[in-house]
Design a protein around this motif. Sequence first.
Motif, short mmCIF file in Angstrom:
data_model
loop_
_atom_site.label_atom_id
_atom_site.label_comp_id
_atom_site.label_asym_id
_atom_site.label_seq_id
_atom_site.Cartn_x
_atom_site.Cartn_y
_atom_site.Cartn_z
N LYS A 304 0.83 -1.22 0.00
CA LYS A 304 0.00 0.00 0.00
C LYS A 304 0.87 1.27 0.00
O LYS A 304 0.63 2.19 -0.79
N ILE A 305 1.86 1.32 0.87
CA ILE A 305 2.69 2.52 0.94
C ILE A 305 3.50 2.69 -0.36
O ILE A 305 3.73 3.81 -0.82
N GLU A 306 3.86 1.58 -0.97
CA GLU A 306 4.60 1.69 -2.23
C GLU A 306 3.68 2.19 -3.36
O GLU A 306 4.02 3.11 -4.10
N ARG A 307 2.48 1.62 -3.40
CA ARG A 307 1.54 1.96 -4.49
C ARG A 307 1.01 3.38 -4.36
O ARG A 307 0.99 4.14 -5.32
N THR A 308 0.62 3.76 -3.13
CA THR A 308 -0.06 5.05 -2.97
C THR A 308 0.90 6.20 -2.71
O THR A 308 0.59 7.33 -3.04
N LEU A 309 2.04 5.93 -2.09
CA LEU A 309 2.95 7.04 -1.75
C LEU A 309 4.31 6.91 -2.42
O LEU A 309 5.18 7.76 -2.23
N GLY A 310 4.51 5.83 -3.15
CA GLY A 310 5.77 5.67 -3.89
C GLY A 310 6.98 5.44 -3.00
O GLY A 310 8.11 5.67 -3.42
N TRP A 311 6.75 4.93 -1.77
CA TRP A 311 7.89 4.70 -0.87
C TRP A 311 8.42 3.27 -1.03
O TRP A 311 7.66 2.31 -1.14
#
Length: 353
Positions: A304-311
Motif C-alpha cells: 500500500k505505501i509503495e503503491r499510494t505514496l511511492g515509498w
Amino acid sequence: MTVLVTGGAGFIGGNFVLDWLSQLDEPIVNLDKLTYAGNLQTLAEVEGDDRYRFVHGDIGDRELLNKILNEYQPRAILNFAAESHVDRSIHGPGEFIQTNVVGTFTLLEAVRAYWLGQDDQAKSAFRFLHVSTDEVYGTLSADDAPFTETNRYEPNSPYSASKAASDHLVRAWHHTYGLPVLTTNCSNNYGPYHFPEKLIPLVILHALAGKALPIYGDGQQVRDWLYVKDHCSAIRRVLEAGTVGETYNVGGWNEKTNLDVVTRICSLLDELSPRQDGISYAQQITYVQDRPGHDRRYAIDARKIERTLGWKPAETFETGLRKTVVWYLENQSWVEGVTSGQYRQWLETHYRG
Ligand code: NAD
Ligand code: TYD
C-alpha cells in the motif's frame, strides 16, 4: 513551521531527528522522558543547532504538553514515545500501560485541545502521526500471507497489546473528534543507536565481548527486518502525503529466522573484526529458554505505501546489516555510554536461567 516529536532520544526517534535536520530546514522539538532507553548522546551532534530543541518530560504530563504546544505551535506531532521491549513487558507490564496507553491518551487530549484552537487552515493542515508496530496483528504461520492494513488486531504480548490499545485511541480520536491522524505499523527495525537489549545490537556486542549469543527456543522464529533510516524516510513520506485517517504498513520484505540473523552477524564480524583465536563467532551461539508467548512469525505486506505514496526501502538486509555492524565497531563510546549499571542488572536478571 515546527514539528514536535516525542521519544526522540530513543532508537528510531533519535535517527528520525538526525535525518530530519540533515535534510530539512524546519525546526524540530523533541519531548523525551529519558527512560533507560533514552540517550541524549545520540543527539550530541545537533545539540547546538538552532533548529533543534530538547524538552525533558513525559507524554503523560498534561500541563507540560499544554505549555510546549502553546510555546512551539507545531504543525505536526510524531509520536515515537513508548516502552518498546517485549521481554521487559513480560517482566513488568505496568509501565507499558502507563506510557503506551495512558500517555498516548493524555497526548491525544492535549493535542485535540490545541488543534481546536487553531484557525481553519492550520486545522486542516495539522497532522498527528502515530508510530506503531506490526506486532499488533499477532503471529503468522509459515504459509500465511504477510500482514496487510486490514488484518485483524490480535496482539499477544503486553507490549503489543498496549500498542494496539494506543492505535485504537488514535483511530477513535479521528473518527469521533476529527483529529487529522496517520498511523504507521512497521516491522522490526535495526541500525545505528539501537539499544543493546534488542537482538541485533545485543548479538554484536556479546560476540565482541566473548559472551554467549542467546537464541530463544529453536531460533526458527521469523522477523521482517527494516533498516531504521528506511523507516524514517517512510514516516517523512506518510507525514507529507498520507491520507488522513489511514494506516500504512511499513516493511522491507526481509523475512529472516533469528538463527539466520545471528549467523549472518557472526560472519560479518569474522570478516571485519575476527577473533584472535581464528574461531568463528558462531561458536558463541547458545540456545536459551524461549520467551513466554513468543510470536512465531511477523511479515509485512508493504504494497500500500509503495503503491499510494511511492515509498520503497533503500537498503537490502545485506547492505543494512553490514552498515550496522560497522557502525557498532566504530562507535564503542556510544555503546559504553548506554550500558549503565541498570542495563547490566537487566542482563543478569533476564538471562539468569
Ligand atoms: P526506544 O525504546 O528505543 O525509545 C523510546 C523512547 O521514548 C526513549 O527515548 C524513551 O526515553 C522515550 N519515552 C518512553 N516513555 C516516555 C514517556 N512517557 N514520555 C516521553 N518519552 C518517553 O523505542 P524505539 O525502538 O525507538 O521505538 C519507537 C517507536 O517505534 C515505539 O512507539 C515503538 O513501539 C515503535 N516501533 C518500534 C520498532 C522497533 O523495531 N524498534 C518497530 C516498529 C515500531
Ligand atoms: P527483539 O529484538 O526483542 O524484537 P521483538 O521481540 O520486538 O521482535 O527480538 C527479535 C527476535 O529475536 C525475537 O523473536 C526474540 C529473539 N531474541 C532472541 O532469540 N534472543 C535474545 O536475546 C533477544 C533479545 C531476542
